[in-house]
Design a protein around this motif. Structure first.
Motif, mmCIF file in Angstrom:
data_model
loop_
_atom_site.group_PDB
_atom_site.id
_atom_site.type_symbol
_atom_site.label_atom_id
_atom_site.label_comp_id
_atom_site.label_asym_id
_atom_site.label_seq_id
_atom_site.Cartn_x
_atom_site.Cartn_y
_atom_site.Cartn_z
ATOM 1 N N GLU A 99 50.819 40.488 29.015
ATOM 2 C CA GLU A 99 51.020 40.402 27.626
ATOM 3 C C GLU A 99 50.238 38.916 27.546
ATOM 4 O OE1 GLU A 99 55.345 39.648 27.135
ATOM 5 O OE2 GLU A 99 55.859 41.429 28.140
ATOM 6 N N GLY A 100 50.000 38.695 26.064
ATOM 7 C CA GLY A 100 49.078 37.823 25.581
ATOM 8 C C GLY A 100 49.944 36.449 24.851
ATOM 9 N N PHE A 101 48.965 35.446 24.621
ATOM 10 C CA PHE A 101 49.605 34.418 24.138
ATOM 11 C C PHE A 101 49.443 34.604 22.472
ATOM 12 C CE2 PHE A 101 48.825 33.367 28.487
ATOM 13 C CZ PHE A 101 50.054 32.675 28.700
ATOM 14 N N SER A 102 49.014 33.411 21.857
ATOM 15 C CA SER A 102 48.969 33.304 20.544
ATOM 16 C C SER A 102 47.584 33.526 20.051
ATOM 17 C CB SER A 102 49.584 32.282 19.651
ATOM 18 O OG SER A 102 48.620 31.092 19.881
ATOM 19 N N GLY A 103 46.624 33.430 20.791
ATOM 20 C CA GLY A 103 45.121 33.582 20.420
ATOM 21 C C GLY A 103 44.456 32.313 20.820
ATOM 22 N N ASN A 104 44.840 31.408 20.466
ATOM 23 C CA ASN A 104 44.085 29.792 20.657
ATOM 24 C C ASN A 104 44.257 29.672 22.346
ATOM 25 O OD1 ASN A 104 42.708 27.593 20.339
ATOM 26 N ND2 ASN A 104 44.465 26.418 20.247
ATOM 27 N N GLU A 105 45.143 29.961 22.984
ATOM 28 C CA GLU A 105 45.631 29.816 24.366
ATOM 29 C C GLU A 105 44.534 30.868 25.103
ATOM 30 O OE1 GLU A 105 49.613 29.300 22.501
ATOM 31 O OE2 GLU A 105 48.113 30.577 22.221
ATOM 32 N N GLU A 106 44.514 31.922 24.695
ATOM 33 C CA GLU A 106 43.492 32.807 25.299
ATOM 34 C C GLU A 106 41.940 32.269 25.213
ATOM 35 O OE1 GLU A 106 46.711 35.830 24.044
ATOM 36 O OE2 GLU A 106 45.928 33.848 23.558
ATOM 37 N N SER A 107 41.912 31.792 24.227
ATOM 38 C CA SER A 107 40.498 31.098 24.069
ATOM 39 C C SER A 107 40.361 30.020 24.832
ATOM 40 C CB SER A 107 40.317 30.582 22.486
ATOM 41 O OG SER A 107 39.354 30.181 22.462
ATOM 42 N N LEU A 108 41.166 29.242 24.994
ATOM 43 C CA LEU A 108 41.255 27.871 26.069
ATOM 44 C C LEU A 108 41.086 28.220 27.258
ATOM 45 C CD1 LEU A 108 43.848 25.585 24.257
ATOM 46 C CD2 LEU A 108 41.467 25.193 24.181
ATOM 47 N N MET A 109 41.613 29.290 27.591
ATOM 48 C CA MET A 109 41.658 29.808 29.169
ATOM 49 C C MET A 109 40.116 30.345 29.394
ATOM 50 S SD MET A 109 45.289 31.879 28.968
ATOM 51 C CE MET A 109 45.174 32.490 30.761
ATOM 52 N N PHE A 111 37.672 28.864 28.919
ATOM 53 C CA PHE A 111 36.961 27.662 29.431
ATOM 54 C C PHE A 111 37.492 26.850 30.573
ATOM 55 C CE2 PHE A 111 36.254 28.100 24.928
ATOM 56 C CZ PHE A 111 34.888 28.192 24.916
ATOM 57 N N ASN A 112 38.349 27.605 31.463
ATOM 58 C CA ASN A 112 38.729 27.159 32.564
ATOM 59 C C ASN A 112 37.635 26.689 33.641
ATOM 60 O OD1 ASN A 112 38.799 29.030 35.089
ATOM 61 N ND2 ASN A 112 39.083 30.301 33.081
ATOM 62 N N PRO A 113 37.747 25.609 34.348
ATOM 63 C CA PRO A 113 36.685 25.135 35.390
ATOM 64 C C PRO A 113 36.459 25.890 36.635
ATOM 65 C CG PRO A 113 38.857 23.670 35.550
ATOM 66 C CD PRO A 113 39.007 24.673 34.377
ATOM 67 N N TYR A 114 37.299 26.940 36.744
ATOM 68 C CA TYR A 114 37.179 27.870 37.869
ATOM 69 C C TYR A 114 36.544 29.115 37.700
ATOM 70 C CZ TYR A 114 40.969 24.742 38.652
ATOM 71 O OH TYR A 114 41.794 23.706 38.895
ATOM 72 N N ASN A 115 35.966 29.172 36.437
ATOM 73 C CA ASN A 115 35.053 30.548 36.241
ATOM 74 C C ASN A 115 35.975 31.734 36.205
ATOM 75 O OD1 ASN A 115 32.799 29.249 35.220
ATOM 76 N ND2 ASN A 115 32.069 28.742 37.305
ATOM 77 N N ILE A 116 37.202 31.652 36.139
ATOM 78 C CA ILE A 116 38.171 32.779 36.296
ATOM 79 C C ILE A 116 38.022 33.646 34.889
ATOM 80 C CG2 ILE A 116 40.609 33.677 36.149
ATOM 81 C CD1 ILE A 116 40.942 31.355 38.408
ATOM 82 N N PRO A 137 36.377 31.730 21.620
ATOM 83 C CA PRO A 137 36.285 31.455 23.078
ATOM 84 C C PRO A 137 34.984 31.807 23.681
ATOM 85 C CG PRO A 137 36.865 33.803 22.476
ATOM 86 C CD PRO A 137 36.428 32.897 21.116
ATOM 87 N N ASP A 138 34.759 31.345 24.865
ATOM 88 C CA ASP A 138 33.578 31.810 25.693
ATOM 89 C C ASP A 138 33.542 33.346 25.850
ATOM 90 O OD1 ASP A 138 31.462 32.275 27.311
ATOM 91 O OD2 ASP A 138 32.047 30.731 28.842
#
Length: 366
Positions: A99-109, A111-116, A137-138
């Motif tokens: 299940e997703g979040f609101s949109g901005n959270e997915e976008s921020l995810m 850019f995680n430093p682990y390249n997940i 997002p990236d």
């Protein structure tokens, strides 16, 4: 590059059995694993350790591992969208948000430093993806993946599937979808009446399901959803061409060497000025213009027949056709065989200028 994948469910099979399945799939060129991290029942540390060991084993065979993650996993393990270190410790390459979040959270995810990588549900045609895209997002860290449907008559219609896939492909995002093994016996849920994305695939041969997905040109990765597919099924999937339409053909009559070469050794393409009666491959008539093709089996033509124009047709001699509808035969056309019933679905999908091959099934003459 298009990938083949398997699914592994640590809660429903032993670690040893899962390892055997991973090793067998690697033997046949599979390179992606879908797995679930949906339950936190029992010892959390043991759950983490067993999961890590399975992923580490898969990495020995160069598998990309994506884990389906339910919202309660975030809560139970104290994970937040801005700290994905837990999944990095698990060794996975990506997480699929059940299940997703609101949109901005997915976008921020992204850019995680682990390249997940962050994988999203492709089966719902809503504004969800566009909303995420609006938060910049990236996109290279986003994936799309359709759901699978354990209950019969609950899978996606083709229209829904196509529309869901297109919403991701228009942004250049990879799309995965699921097929079902007829030899497998379980999935992640108690009900397991076949685990496919497209409802029409539920009772089809596993290789036909995979070919159908790849032939849409909207699916990059095809994953077997249930466990454990047989070695014979894995082998069949490994042998399909993931980028070219290949039609299985059963011979109806004995054919000569020239007809054999025309039908099964040439790369064909559907002539650009297409017609409604046949898929027409014309280049063989140039290559084989000096060869004799005697009339043979010139019965009336039925949809799905594979045809070669014989020497009575003069300048058209050597052309190969696949019949799209029934029509009379005036004796100029040899009917050499038929596209198999399961592959018949593909002949209407071939577009003008599209390349294809024919594969002779070793079943003798019909």
């Amino acid at each position: 590059m298009r990938k083949l994948g398997i699914s592994v469910y640590p809660e429903h099979a032993s670690l040893e059995d899962n390892k055997k399945y991973i090793k067998l799939a690697a033997k046949y060129g599979f390179s992606r694993i879908f797995t679930c991290l949906l339950s936190v029942e029992g010892d959390k540390e043991k759950i983490k350790q067993d999961f890590k060991e399975m992923v580490a084993y898969a990495k020995k065979y160069n598998f990309e591992v994506i884990a389906d993650v339910a919202p309660n996993i975030f809560h139970e393990f104290g994970i937040t969208y801005d700290d994905l270190s837990f999944f990095y410790e698990m060794g996975v390459d990506g997480i699929r948000l059940d299940e997703g979040f609101s949109g901005n959270e997915e976008s921020l995810m992204t850019f995680n430093p682990y390249n997940i990588m962050i994988e999203l549900n492709s089966s719902q045609v809503t504004g969800y993806l566009d909303n995420i895209i609006s938060y910049h997002p990236d996109k290279h860290m986003l994936l799309g993946c359709h759901n699978f449907y354990p209950k019969k008559r609950s899978g996606l219609s083709r229209e829904q599937f196509i529309n869901g896939s297109k919403q991701f492909k228009k942004h250049g995002i990879r799309v995965a979808a699921f097929i079902t093994s007829s030899d497998a016996t379980f999935g992640p849920w108690p009900v397991s009446e076949g685990l496919c994305s497209l409802e029409e695939h539920r009772y089809l041969s596993i290789d036909v399901q995979a070919k159908d997905l790849f032939y849409t040109n909207l699916v990059d990765d095809v994953i077997i959803a249930n466990c454990f597919a047989s070695e014979e099924e894995l082998k069949r999937l490994s042998e399909i061409d993931r980028g070219l339409v290949v039609l299985d053909v059963e011979l109806e009559t004995s054919i000569n060497e020239t007809e054999e070469k025309i039908a099964f050794e040439e790369l064909h393409f559907f002539r650009g000025d297409r017609c409604d009666y046949t898929v027409r491959s014309t280049l063989p008539r140039v290559k084989y213009k000096s060869f004799e093709i005697n009339p043979n089996n010139t019965r009336s033509v039925k949809r799905g027949d594979v045809l070669i124009e014989n020497s009575k047709y003069l300048r058209y001699k050597g052309e190969l056709h696949i019949a799209l509808r029934d029509f009379d035969n005036d004796g100029n056309t040899n009917v050499i065989g038929r596209v198999t019933d399961e592959n018949m679905r593909f002949i209407d999908q071939i577009q003008a200028w599209q390349k294809f091959r024919l594969k002779k099934l070793d079943r003798g003459v019909l």
